[in-house]
Design an enzyme around this catalytic site. Structure first.
Site, PDB file in Angstrom:
ATOM      1  N   HIS A 180      -6.300  92.671  12.746  1.00 23.71           N
ATOM      2  CA  HIS A 180      -7.070  92.669  13.991  1.00 23.71           C
ATOM      3  C   HIS A 180      -7.584  91.257  14.228  1.00 23.71           C
ATOM      4  O   HIS A 180      -8.091  90.616  13.299  1.00 23.71           O
ATOM      5  CB  HIS A 180      -8.224  93.651  13.802  1.00 23.71           C
ATOM      6  N   ARG A 223      -4.153  92.887  18.751  1.00 20.54           N
ATOM      7  CA  ARG A 223      -3.272  93.531  17.765  1.00 20.54           C
ATOM      8  C   ARG A 223      -1.929  93.768  18.426  1.00 20.54           C
ATOM      9  O   ARG A 223      -1.819  93.732  19.656  1.00 20.54           O
ATOM     10  CB  ARG A 223      -3.836  94.890  17.351  1.00 20.54           C
ATOM     11  N   LYS A 226      -0.955  95.728  21.999  1.00 22.63           N
ATOM     12  CA  LYS A 226      -2.144  96.012  22.786  1.00 22.63           C
ATOM     13  C   LYS A 226      -2.166  95.095  24.003  1.00 22.63           C
ATOM     14  O   LYS A 226      -1.362  94.178  24.141  1.00 22.63           O
ATOM     15  CB  LYS A 226      -3.403  95.790  21.950  1.00 22.63           C
ATOM     16  N   ASP A 229      -6.562  90.192  26.201  1.00 24.85           N
ATOM     17  CA  ASP A 229      -8.017  90.191  26.421  1.00 24.85           C
ATOM     18  C   ASP A 229      -8.506  88.760  26.306  1.00 24.85           C
ATOM     19  O   ASP A 229      -8.186  88.070  25.340  1.00 24.85           O
ATOM     20  CB  ASP A 229      -8.703  91.094  25.382  1.00 24.85           C
ATOM     21  N   CYS A 231     -11.230  87.418  25.445  1.00 23.32           N
ATOM     22  CA  CYS A 231     -12.024  86.973  24.299  1.00 23.32           C
ATOM     23  C   CYS A 231     -11.139  86.533  23.138  1.00 23.32           C
ATOM     24  O   CYS A 231     -11.537  85.698  22.320  1.00 23.32           O
ATOM     25  CB  CYS A 231     -13.006  88.047  23.840  1.00 23.32           C
ATOM     26  N   TYR A 232      -9.917  87.083  23.075  1.00 22.11           N
ATOM     27  CA  TYR A 232      -9.026  86.662  22.002  1.00 22.11           C
ATOM     28  C   TYR A 232      -8.512  85.240  22.191  1.00 22.11           C
ATOM     29  O   TYR A 232      -7.882  84.685  21.300  1.00 22.11           O
ATOM     30  CB  TYR A 232      -7.872  87.655  21.821  1.00 22.11           C
ATOM     31  N   ASP A 284     -12.612  89.826  30.490  1.00 24.47           N
ATOM     32  CA  ASP A 284     -11.521  90.286  29.632  1.00 24.47           C
ATOM     33  C   ASP A 284     -10.183  90.094  30.334  1.00 24.47           C
ATOM     34  O   ASP A 284      -9.307  89.359  29.868  1.00 24.47           O
ATOM     35  CB  ASP A 284     -11.827  91.759  29.294  1.00 24.47           C
ATOM     36  N   ASP A 291     -19.170  89.529  31.589  1.00 22.55           N
ATOM     37  CA  ASP A 291     -20.285  89.697  30.655  1.00 22.55           C
ATOM     38  C   ASP A 291     -20.417  88.428  29.831  1.00 22.55           C
ATOM     39  O   ASP A 291     -19.537  87.574  29.844  1.00 22.55           O
ATOM     40  CB  ASP A 291     -20.091  90.942  29.746  1.00 22.55           C
ATOM     41  N   HIS A 294     -17.725  87.712  26.985  1.00 24.70           N
ATOM     42  CA  HIS A 294     -16.431  87.186  27.434  1.00 24.70           C
ATOM     43  C   HIS A 294     -16.558  85.789  28.010  1.00 24.70           C
ATOM     44  O   HIS A 294     -15.652  84.967  27.871  1.00 24.70           O
ATOM     45  CB  HIS A 294     -15.769  88.144  28.433  1.00 24.70           C
TER      46      HIS A 294
END
Lengths: 366, 432
Positions: A180, A223, A226, A229, A231-232, A284, A291, A294
């Site tokens: 993850h 992952r 998926k 996003d 934030c990744y 995201d 938010d 993020h």
């Protein structure tokens, strides 16, 4: 003038926030610090005083979040927890004033870390809580910044973290779980702090993380299979500087001298084109609401993508206008490198505290 | 719209009561949810109960949540007293609306510890919270705490303590192992539900693994059951990487457990009677079962890959299963003429490949085993030969054949890409 406009936000929704106030302090002040000083001198002394007062205000608030037994909680009078502890220490280092540094009770912080340390080398997130690899990163981050690492504090920790690396190459939350992005960053960064990153299977980790950049979106997924996003952009892309450094230390001659091993332009495109809220703030993916979390991590990822190298060898790749340029962020701590250096310099003038609190406890069974 | 504090107070108290009355009226509520309804309606209850579903009209949440949140914090700060029943009601309401509120879960823990709540009741609340927030980390963490509490209650020493205390309710009367058995089955159901409500639900599947490790350790039957029960589920959730990861975990756990069983059989010194067990049907049981498991998993993977082109998870799963199989073979079939059955031609091919994996293999004492049971294993091999046709085990050549077949037939660019990447992986990682 710097854009440190954190105070107003911090004190709204104190109780109701999902992310605790210390986390808000960190995510907001870090988002702010990434925007570079525009070079305009503060016009009036009143503005300067106002800024100083704001910084002071935040310091006082965070001091109230500090637990009498050490560490920081999610709010005043809450139990200490490693996540807000990490955030609070980072926020105070970003503020970087003497007053900010002095908020941290180093002796108590050390006691807190020992109180959550487990015999197998791992850490629980809070007394009576559960173990996962984020805790090792939070502990390593605060301990190294504030210079409270004793010879036994991280006994066994690196071995525990290593056991979280799975077949895929990434790390799971605890040994045996799915790889993850968030956990992988935390484990790897913690190992870098402990000087043990070379013990990972670096090649498999590299293969895993590079496979996480999405060929269509340009951003990263957390992952396999998926969705992307924002934030990744930090948790995943942020691994590449760490890996680059690790390979470099091993003397890898095939290593690039101009770029991290991911598609930097594509990531910047994703962040700038898909992750911005027209009213400000980042998110995201399109359709999601903005938010602070993020905002912080999209910007951190943007900075990683823009800047390659270090002081000696630096190359910038800024997508779009020059105004898009952010300042570099430290790939391990994710605050500005100058702030890291300043904090480390400050705290290394102080002696490492002696552990006075209870000895490492087993997980609370009751 | 400005409401007086009193109005809000009255409203909220009513809502809290309504929610808890709903549970009393219908103990079979199995799902909660928010009903989008922005219009404030003071005269009507925002609580809607239809069949077994409990709905909360969204307009009341902005009054309800801060109020209840605040009351609990005041209680925690010892500024306002709440009696036990009020605590139960308030935490219930709070957690159904905001299950990531750790303090509320901690209050429930205390209520459990002093006997006001029983574990099953709290597990029920957790299940409901998960029906609305299937990922909520704090909820899963609390669930594990309750399960550990339940295990302690059901342990021999826990039973003694309970016998001494006053009886608290029906659930307590059940025999402990039965309680745990039911709890285990319930866990699997809760995990499956949560996994269905949110794709690739990391926390749900991680919890499922935790349950295996803490409530069914070494339990071969449970491992086998889980393998069969999740087979259909993953076939209907082809991109669910967590679901497939769970199957990988099951395979690994089964291989480990069965190998240990086999170890016991083959090391005479571990047997009480000193003799090596040589029951005809049991000998080297693990050597048949484990390859069979891997074979079936690869077959499932093949089937899904062919039926549903272009799912990255399936290819990732194939890699992992093949890798596990490859590793297991190296560890357990090291050296010629060991317990391995005489295999198909593909395996003969495999054994001819240079086997230079000292860095990866476990330290298994194969030699002693070989010496001790050489004759035995020959007889066993012969026996096995007589049993019937052997399954072709997955091997590099057969995998390459599979990839070629996919590439020839395939019309999906994604599938094409995954197949080529898989082949590259076979060459660079496995083939070495």
């Amino acid at each position: 003038s710097c854009s440190l406009s954190i105070t107003v936000h911090v004190f709204s929704n104190l109780i109701m926030e999902e992310a605790s106030p210390p986390l808000r302090c960190f995510s907001e002040s870090h988002s702010s610090e990434l925007f570079s000083d525009d070079g305009v001198q503060t016009v009036t002394s009143r503005e300067q005083v106002s800024l100083t007062l704001s910084i002071s205000y935040v310091c006082q608030f965070l001091a109230r979040c500090q637990s009498p037994t050490g560490g920081f909680g999610g709010g005043p009078c809450q139990h200490a927890h490693l996540a807000p502890t990490y955030a609070a220490v980072n926020a105070l280092c970003i503020l970087g004033t003497e007053e900010a540094y002095e908020v941290i009770s180093r002796e108590k912080l050390l006691d807190f870390l020992y109180s959550v340390k487990q015999p197998d080398g791992s850490f629980v997130m809070h007394v009576g809580g559960e173990v996962d690899v984020r805790s090792a990163y939070c502990a390593a981050s605060v301990a190294s910044l504030t210079n409270i690492i004793t010879p036994t504090l991280f006994d066994g920790t690196h071995n525990w973290i290593l056991s979280c690396q799975n077949w895929e190459g990434g790390l799971g939350g605890v040994p045996g779980l799915e790889a993850h992005g968030g956990y992988t960053f935390c484990g790897t960064a913690a190992l870098v702090i402990l000087g043990k990153e070379h013990m990972l299977d670096l090649k498999t980790l590299l293969r895993w993380v590079t496979s996480r950049q999405m060929r269509f979106e340009g951003g990263f997924q957390g992952r396999c299979n998926k969705l992307v996003d924002g934030c990744y952009s930090f948790w995943q892309a942020g691994l590449l500087p760490l890996l680059h450094r690790a390979f470099f230390k091993e003397g890898d001659s095939t290593l690039s001298v101009s770029s991290w091993m991911f598609e930097r332009k594509a990531l910047q495109e994703y962040i700038l084109l898909c992750c911005q809220n027209p009213g400000g703030g980042l998110l995201d993916k399109p359709g999601k609401s903005r938010d602070f979390y993020h905002t912080c991590y999209c910007l951190s990822g943007l900075s990683i993508a823009q800047h390659f190298g270090n002081k000696d060898l630096h190359n910038e790749l800024i997508l779009g206008r020059d105004e898009n340029r952010l300042v570099p962020t430290h790939p391990v701590y994710n605050i500005c490198p100058e702030k890291v250096a300043q904090a480390i310099e400050h705290f290394h003038r102080l002696p490492v505290p002696v552990q006075t609190g209870p000895t490492p406890s087993a997980m609370d069974q009751s | 719209m400005a409401e007086s504090e009193e109005e809000v107070d009255v409203l909220v108290q009513r809502v809290v009561k309504d929610i808890n009355n709903a549970f009393k009226r219908n103990p079979n509520i199995d799902e909660i949810g928010l009903i989008p309804c922005p219009e404030v309606r003071y005269n009507r209850s925002p609580i809607v109960l239809v069949e077994n579903k409990l709905g909360v009209e969204s307009w009341c949440v902005k009054f309800l949540l801060p109020y209840v949140h605040n009351r609990l914090l005041l209680y925690r700060q010892r500024k306002q007293w709440l009696d036990r029943e009020a605590l139960v009601d308030i935490t219930c309401t709070l957690l159904l609306l905001n299950p990531d509120f750790t303090t509320a879960w901690n209050v429930r823990k205390e209520l459990l510890q002093c006997g006001v709540l029983n574990p099953e009741k709290d597990l029920y609340l957790v299940k409901l919270a998960l029906s609305k927030h299937p990922k909520s980390p704090e909820t899963w963490i609390h669930r594990r705490w309750v399960l550990q509490w339940l295990q302690k209650e059901c342990s021999p020493s826990g039973q003694e303590l309970k016998d001494q205390a006053e009886p608290r309710g029906d659930a307590v009367g059940r025999r402990p192992c039965e309680r745990l058995q039911r709890a285990l089955q319930e866990e699997m159901r809760v995990c499956a539900d949560a996994a269905g409500r949110y794709p690739s639900n990391y926390n749900a599947w991680s919890h499922r693994i935790w349950v295996l490790q803490n409530m069914a350790k070494g339990n071969l039957k449970v491992l086998h059951d889980e393998l069969s029960s999740t087979r259909l589920w993953v076939s209907m959730h082809l991109s669910d990487h967590s679901g497939f990861h769970y199957r990988q975990h099951l395979l690994k756990a089964l291989a480990r457990e069965l190998s240990q069983v086999g170890e016991t059989e083959l090391h005479p010194s571990k047997q009480p009677n000193g003799e090596s067990t040589a029951g005809a049907s049991d000998d080297n049981h693990h050597n048949d079962v484990i390859p069979q498991l891997f074979h079936e998993e690869m077959e499932l993977c093949t089937d899904l890959i062919e039926s549903f082109p272009g799912h990255e998870t399936l290819w990732c799963h194939r890699r992992h299963v093949f890798y596990l199989w490859h590793q297991w073979r190296r560890e357990h079939l090291q050296g010629a003429g060991s317990q391995s059955p005489p295999l198909t031609h593909t395996d003969v091919l495999l054994s001819e490949e240079p086997c230079d994996d000292s860095s990866t293999s476990q330290t298994m004492d194969v030699d002693c085993v070989l010496d001790g049971s050489k004759h035995g294993s020959y007889t066993q091999d012969t026996k096995r030969l007589k049993r019937g046709p052997l399954l072709p085990h997955p091997a590099l050549p057969s995998e390459h054949t599979f990839v070629s077949r996919i590439l020839t037939d395939c019309r999906s660019t994604e599938q094409n890409r995954f197949a080529i990447a898989y082949r590259k992986w076979l060459d660079s990682v496995i083939g070495q």
